[in-house]
Enzyme design. Structure first.
Site, short mmCIF file in Angstrom:
data_model
loop_
_atom_site.label_atom_id
_atom_site.label_comp_id
_atom_site.label_asym_id
_atom_site.label_seq_id
_atom_site.Cartn_x
_atom_site.Cartn_y
_atom_site.Cartn_z
N SER A 164 0.95 -1.19 0.06
CA SER A 164 0.06 -0.20 -0.27
C SER A 164 0.87 1.20 0.14
CB SER A 164 -1.02 -0.01 1.28
OG SER A 164 -2.02 0.74 1.08
N ASP A 195 -10.08 -4.69 -4.76
CA ASP A 195 -9.14 -4.26 -3.81
C ASP A 195 -10.12 -3.18 -2.77
OD1 ASP A 195 -7.72 -1.66 -2.59
OD2 ASP A 195 -6.18 -3.22 -2.84
N HIS A 254 -8.41 -4.97 0.05
CA HIS A 254 -7.14 -4.28 0.46
C HIS A 254 -6.31 -4.95 1.67
CE1 HIS A 254 -4.16 -1.28 -0.29
NE2 HIS A 254 -4.17 -0.95 0.92
#
Length: 308
Positions: free
Chosen positions: A93, A234, A289
């Site tokens: 990320s 995601d 995610h």
């Protein structure tokens, strides 16, 4: 030589072949979120030294990215110096942007493979509800009714209302640039403000020329492989193709990596890496995610073979 002893010697040689892995966490994360991924690595490649850098955890991850890069670079350099055959960098990320900046600004790094795990490499525009509602005192239930979305509330912890269209007012000012998310907030409707006022991503991508561009490009090109991992479900990285260097145009249509200006101009070396055959793209559906670093299928299909 007896067979058992020979097998032990071969195993020892194989273990020694594994390069250390450095993991950099994402926003609102810390080392504990990466215990499962660390276990995947050591189970697949016994004896691998895995270091999850314990810096800027949780709310501290909102600090300005250039500040974070400085300290992550120092911590990673300690591992690199002890690894003459090089290391692998696995970054999740927001951590993927920190790692790319680390690579660009470290002239003597020995990173072999850089794995960018669901990272907004081309920027972020969204990740919270995408409608525009006036007022700052609405209940969560009312916001859900007014702003239906399949996006998660992950970034609502920073931008708690439906402000996608107005975040740039804050992000592209000096105060906003002290918040990590603003350092890669890329509003396609306010391109000039982004280029002029964002002090991080336009420089890293070479969208805004600067005196260190050539050196940063050469440093980035020291890596042997770039692995880009992301997927359509995601729910946070917006657009999700940003994890593969795709991004919106001014009409919010996604322009894929090879048509991006920074790719065509090869401003930071992406096109050169691609021409070498050194860019691997892994698209994996049905992964949220917060699940990327604990999904064994993603690890075995997208990461395992590159971490030797």
């Amino acid at each position: 030589m007896e067979a058992p002893l020979l097998l032990l010697l071969l195993a020892a040689v194989r273990v020694d072949a594994y390069r250390p892995v450095i993991i950099v966490h994402g926003i609102f994360d810390g080392p504990k979120q990466f215990r499962t991924l660390s276990a995947f690595i050591t189970e697949a490649h016994p004896g691998t030294e895995v270091t999850v850098i314990n810096l800027y955890d949780n709310l501290s991850s909102l600090k300005p990215l250039w500040t974070q890069v400085q300290h992550f670079r120092r911590a990673a350099s300690t591992v690199m110096e002890a690894a003459p055959d090089g290391v692998h960098l696995l970054c999740f990320s927001q951590g993927g942007l920190i790692c790319r900046a680390l690579l660009a600004t470290t002239p003597d790094h020995n990173v072999h493979t850089f794995i960018s795990l669901s990272s907004p490499q081309a920027g972020q525009y969204g990740g919270q509800r995408s409608c525009d509602v006036q007022g700052l005192s609405r209940s969560e239930g009312e916001l859900t009714r007014l702003c239906p979305s399949t996006d998660t509330d992950y970034l609502n912890r920073v931008f708690p209302e439906c402000v996608k269209k107005t975040v740039y007012y804050f992000c592209y000012r000096r105060l906003g640039q002290r918040v990590s998310i603003c350092d890669y907030w890329n509003d396609p409707h306010h391109r000039s403000s982004y280029l002029q006022n964002n002090v991080f991503l336009p420089l890293l991508n070479g969208d805004r020329p600067h005196e260190d561009m050539t050196a940063w490009r050469e440093n980035f090109l020291r890596i042997q492989r770039l692995v880009l991992i992301g997927g359509p479900d995601d729910g946070v990285i917006t657009p999700w193709q940003s994890s593969h260097f795709g991004f919106y145009d001014s009409s919010e249509l996604v322009v894929e990596m090879r048509k991006q200006e920074f790719y065509r101009n090869d401003t930071f070396g992406l096109r050169t890496l691609d021409a070498r055959g050194a860019v691997s793209v892994c698209i994996w559906p049905e992964v949220k995610h917060v699940q990327w670093h604990s999904n064994h299928s993603v690890f075995s299909s997208c990461m395992e073979k590159w971490l030797t």
